[in-house]
Scaffold this motif. Structure first.
Motif, PDB file in Angstrom:
ATOM      1  N   UNK A   5       0.845  -1.189   0.000  1.00 29.17           N
ATOM      2  CA  UNK A   5       0.000   0.000   0.000  1.00 29.17           C
ATOM      3  C   UNK A   5       0.882   1.242   0.000  1.00 29.17           C
ATOM      4  N   UNK A   6       0.584   2.200  -0.860  1.00 34.07           N
ATOM      5  CA  UNK A   6       1.396   3.406  -1.010  1.00 34.07           C
ATOM      6  C   UNK A   6       0.905   4.499  -0.056  1.00 34.07           C
ATOM      7  N   UNK A   7       1.553   4.612   1.095  1.00 32.36           N
ATOM      8  CA  UNK A   7       1.169   5.594   2.098  1.00 32.36           C
ATOM      9  C   UNK A   7       1.423   7.021   1.600  1.00 32.36           C
ATOM     10  N   UNK A  25       5.563  13.134   8.966  1.00 39.07           N
ATOM     11  CA  UNK A  25       4.241  12.495   8.949  1.00 39.07           C
ATOM     12  C   UNK A  25       4.266  11.211   8.118  1.00 39.07           C
ATOM     13  N   UNK A  26       4.932  11.236   6.982  1.00 40.26           N
ATOM     14  CA  UNK A  26       5.014  10.033   6.156  1.00 40.26           C
ATOM     15  C   UNK A  26       5.788   8.924   6.860  1.00 40.26           C
ATOM     16  N   UNK A  27       6.899   9.279   7.486  1.00 38.66           N
ATOM     17  CA  UNK A  27       7.703   8.287   8.207  1.00 38.66           C
ATOM     18  C   UNK A  27       6.899   7.667   9.350  1.00 38.66           C
ATOM     19  N   UNK A  28       6.183   8.511  10.087  1.00 39.01           N
ATOM     20  CA  UNK A  28       5.396   8.008  11.204  1.00 39.01           C
ATOM     21  C   UNK A  28       4.194   7.198  10.722  1.00 39.01           C
ATOM     22  N   UNK A  71       3.494  13.747  18.677  1.00 40.81           N
ATOM     23  CA  UNK A  71       3.740  13.846  17.240  1.00 40.81           C
ATOM     24  C   UNK A  71       3.063  12.703  16.477  1.00 40.81           C
ATOM     25  N   UNK A  72       3.043  11.520  17.066  1.00 40.64           N
ATOM     26  CA  UNK A  72       2.309  10.416  16.445  1.00 40.64           C
ATOM     27  C   UNK A  72       0.805  10.696  16.458  1.00 40.64           C
ATOM     28  N   UNK A  73       0.320  11.334  17.505  1.00 43.89           N
ATOM     29  CA  UNK A  73      -1.093  11.699  17.565  1.00 43.89           C
ATOM     30  C   UNK A  73      -1.454  12.650  16.422  1.00 43.89           C
ATOM     31  N   UNK A  77      -4.178  11.973  13.479  1.00 39.00           N
ATOM     32  CA  UNK A  77      -5.263  12.880  13.116  1.00 39.00           C
ATOM     33  C   UNK A  77      -5.316  13.080  11.606  1.00 39.00           C
ATOM     34  N   UNK A  78      -4.160  13.143  10.961  1.00 37.52           N
ATOM     35  CA  UNK A  78      -4.130  13.232   9.494  1.00 37.52           C
ATOM     36  C   UNK A  78      -4.712  11.972   8.857  1.00 37.52           C
ATOM     37  N   UNK A  79      -4.336  10.823   9.398  1.00 40.58           N
ATOM     38  CA  UNK A  79      -4.849   9.562   8.865  1.00 40.58           C
ATOM     39  C   UNK A  79      -6.369   9.488   8.991  1.00 40.58           C
TER      40      UNK A  79
END
Length: 91
Positions: A5-7, A25-28, A71-73, A77-79
């Motif tokens: 899957x392409x995140x 954000x992409x790394x996390x 930061x993961x939170x 939220x973006x996800x």
């Protein structure tokens, strides 16, 4: 044959900010994806439930600092925004 899957493509529409912030954000998001895939064999965010992200935040990150969890939170939220869900998470 299935492909990974392409995140990057999944989050492309909701990522804003500086290059460094977008990369974080992409790394996390990829780290979240990997952990959920290892635990529940669900590598596609469209198949995730709220419990998967709550598990990641509350159990997978329980030994990390409060700032790391924050930061993961933000990434979570973006996800959830990209998924069109109204899930809320608390530290």
């Amino acid at each position: 044959m299935s492909t990974a899957f392409d995140m990057d493509l999944f989050l492309a529409g909701v990522l804003t900010g500086s290059h460094t912030t977008r990369q974080r954000h992409l790394r996390q998001a990829k780290a979240i994806q990997t952990a959920i895939a290892e635990r529940w064999q669900r590598d596609n965010p469209w198949t995730w439930q709220r419990k998967h992200l709550a598990w990641f935040l509350n159990h997978h990150l329980n030994q990390h600092t409060q700032s790391t969890r924050y930061y993961y939170l933000l990434t979570m939220q973006l996800l959830t925004h990209r998924l069109g869900k109204s899930w809320q998470f608390n530290l």
